[in-house]
Design an enzyme around this catalytic site. Structure first.
Site, PDB file in Angstrom:
ATOM      1  N   GLU A 176      73.127  59.799  23.198  1.00 51.43           N
ATOM      2  CA  GLU A 176      73.528  60.666  21.552  1.00 51.43           C
ATOM      3  C   GLU A 176      74.338  59.129  21.544  1.00 51.43           C
ATOM      4  OE1 GLU A 176      71.267  63.065  23.486  1.00 51.43           O
ATOM      5  OE2 GLU A 176      72.312  62.623  25.260  1.00 51.43           O
ATOM      6  N   ASN A 260      65.495  61.235  24.559  1.00 60.26           N
ATOM      7  CA  ASN A 260      65.523  62.038  23.608  1.00 60.26           C
ATOM      8  C   ASN A 260      65.827  60.482  22.619  1.00 60.26           C
ATOM      9  OD1 ASN A 260      68.773  62.909  24.244  1.00 60.26           O
ATOM     10  ND2 ASN A 260      68.630  61.833  21.925  1.00 60.26           N
ATOM     11  N   ASP A 302      65.822  67.214  20.975  1.00 60.40           N
ATOM     12  CA  ASP A 302      66.153  66.989  21.757  1.00 60.40           C
ATOM     13  C   ASP A 302      65.879  67.661  23.359  1.00 60.40           C
ATOM     14  OD1 ASP A 302      68.771  65.956  23.474  1.00 60.40           O
ATOM     15  OD2 ASP A 302      69.477  67.249  23.627  1.00 60.40           O
TER      16      ASP A 302
END
Length: 581
Positions: A176, A260, A302
């Site tokens: 992220e 991801n 995700d």
């Protein structure tokens, strides 16, 4: 295609996790001998003692028991305790690392730790700030430390180290934040780096052999990752291997999943974005990839592939095969030959997963192994700054990283599931080192017509759910299957529950001090049988509660989950140890 498990895989290797570890053979089955705990006696289980960790936030992972000592690690600041099992948890020693508090600020989904590693009298702690530490298991004295990840780049440590013979293997978190994922192997005695394999980029960085590393039985070819990204986007492309790692001693291979791609906005990263959201098999000694398979090419939702890889031999179409079973966040369960990487099956274990219709299982098809994506639920198809509504599952997945269990007794898998959906709105975002790099707003909500979670029994021969125990909140604890026909798991309200493995009937429950996002373990010592679990609400499913997000503001992740959960539990870490009366 039907298949049935012929027997549980029997592995052994030096340096196996000792005592209460439910995976002493590294197969991630979470199946344990029950001793005297079975479907009849489990009703006589009582709490023997408990221990407060003094730390809030999510207590993931499992206690580790070696001999008569229980070892636990807390969320940040990652305090390690050695507790005397037979003297009501008397503290034998305590280790509290000094680390930069800024590391917790760049942890994506709560400041969790998923456990400790153990081998040859050493404990291995992977700190939030990316430091790997070796401790003397008897005294708690530090033997060595090495920095594996850098929080300044958004890289943090959340996973439990895996000890295989003379090596300690760890991944990292940070997708992220655009951190480029990698897996590292260190010398267990000295802390020297033995090898490092990146998830994206040039072949040499990824320890990929273009001619010998395969995907679905075919060589990946030169530049397999570089060709699937636009420009140098792979440098900030995510793919963090933050989940659990399995090991097959006979094949000398480790198995793990990558996270991801970054950012979440798919419009900013055209291509398949290899090898994010993928499963790797690597040689333990060299780190070179034997095979790789991408579960969600060009992941738009995700859907990390970081969930555990369960190893168990089986029979497929009359032929004995070494199998790997993976319950992915995307709602599909994948069956692969773990020696070759051949895809043998893929079914929805979550019937409500709508982002894809099916996985192409025809080896002669150009789309072999790829999902048939429904454009109605594709942020790529709907475009940047447009809201794609009603995508199932939500970013948390149909199942998160808390592990499922496999029972050799029933031949079934026991899977903690999440039943949430989302609205997903991607937007353009520029990369800045150490800053969030998601590029999407999500609103998460319960599915219509049912509870938010369940524990399911998955029958791989029938390729269906055998039974399910519905839960009002997402089930995000690990599961444990005992040979006595009992399955344990925890709930976000704080219950430790035991169910009949064959029928799903609830046999036992006990309310622990806080929500359970950890993994129950069972073990025996000096003739007595025990069960233990960490409680302490948090993790992704409870992070909003931990952060006080219970007001239901628009665009907060899971406001309905957090607001409701606050009526049932509160923060606070504790270990609870149970035994029979």
């Amino acid at each position: 295609m039907g298949w049935g498990l012929a027997c549980a895989l029997a592995l052994s290797a030096p340096g196996a996790q000792a005592g209460a570890d439910p995976d002493p053979d590294y197969a991630s089955r979470r199946a344990a001998s029950s001793g005297g705990i079975d479907a009849a006696s489990v009703r006589e289980l009582v709490p023997l003692w408990s221990f407060s960790t003094g730390v809030l936030r999510g207590h993931e992972g499992a206690p580790l028991v070696v001999g008569g000592v229980v070892y636990i690690v807390t969320p940040f600041p990652n305090v390690v305790y050695a507790l005397d099992l037979v003297h009501d948890g008397r503290v034998l020693w305590r280790y509290e690392p000094r680390q930069d508090a800024g590391a917790a600020a760049v942890m994506c989904c709560d400041s969790v730790s998923r456990g400790l590693g153990y081998g040859e009298g050493r404990l291995f702690l992977y700190q939030a700030d990316g430091t790997l530490v070796a401790l003397d298991a008897r005294t708690g004295a530090q033997l060595w430390s090495v920095r594996n990840a850098d929080p300044a780049r958004g890289e943090t440590g959340t996973s439990a180290p895996l000890v295989v013979r003379d090596k300690v293997i760890v991944g990292m978190a940070g997708g992220e934040y655009g951190a480029r994922g990698f897996l590292s192997a260190y010398d267990a005695a000295s802390g020297a780096l033995r090898w490092r394999a990146f998830s994206t980029g040039p072949d040499a960085d990824m320890l990929i052999d273009p001619r010998r590393t395969t995907q679905l039985g075919r060589p990946v070819g030169e530049g397999s990752s570089l060709k699937s990204w636009e420009g140098d986007q792979w440098r900030v492309g995510g793919g963090a291997p933050w989940g659990r790692i399995s090991y097959d001693a006979k094949l000398n291979l480790i198995y793990y999943g990558t996270g991801n791609p970054a950012p979440w906005n798919p419009a900013q990263r055209p291509g398949d974005n290899r090898w994010t959201a993928a499963i790797f098999a690597r040689d333990v000694d060299t780190g070179v990839a034997r095979w790789v398979y991408q579960t969600s090419p060009h992941d738009q939702w995700d859907y990390d592939a970081a969930n555990e890889m369960i190893l168990a031999d089986g029979v497929v179409e009359g032929r004995a095969r070494p199998l790997l079973t993976h319950f992915d966040r995307n709602g599909f369960v994948y069956i692969l030959d773990r020696a070759t990487g051949e895809l043998l099956g893929a079914d929805k274990f979550d019937p409500g997963a709508n982002w894809a219709r099916a996985i192409d299982l025809d080896p002669s098809s150009p789309g072999y192994g790829r999902p048939d994506v429904d454009p109605r639920f594709s942020p790529q198809a709907n475009g940047e700054d447009a809201v794609t509504r009603g995508v199932c599952p939500a970013t948390m997945g149909s199942k998160n990283a808390n592990p499922a269990a496999y029972s050799p007794r029933t031949g079934w898998f026991y899977v903690p599931v999440i039943r949430l959906c989302m609205d997903f709105e991607p937007f353009h975002i520029d990369y800045a080192q150490g800053q969030p790099y998601t590029g999407a707003d999500t609103t998460v909500f319960p599915r219509e017509g049912g509870p938010m979670g369940a524990l399911i029994a998955w029958d791989p021969s029938a390729r269906r759910i055998a039974w399910e125990a519905k839960e009002p909140f997402p089930v995000v604890s690990g599961v444990l299957a005992l040979s006595g026909g009992v399955v344990f798991y925890g709930t976000l309200e704080g219950y430790l529950k035991a169910l009949d493995a064959r029928t799903g009937e609830e046999l036992y429950r006990f309310r622990t001090p806080s929500g359970v996002v950890g993994d129950p373990v069972a073990f025996s010592f000096e003739g007595r049988d025990y069960v233990a679990v960490l409680s302490g609400v948090g993790g992704w499913a409870g992070a909003g509660l931990a952060a006080g997000l219970t007001g239901g503001k628009e665009n907060e992740t899971s406001p309905q989950v957090y607001a409701a959960l606050a009526k049932y539990t509160a923060l606070g870490g504790a270990l609870t140890v149970f035994g029979l009366r």
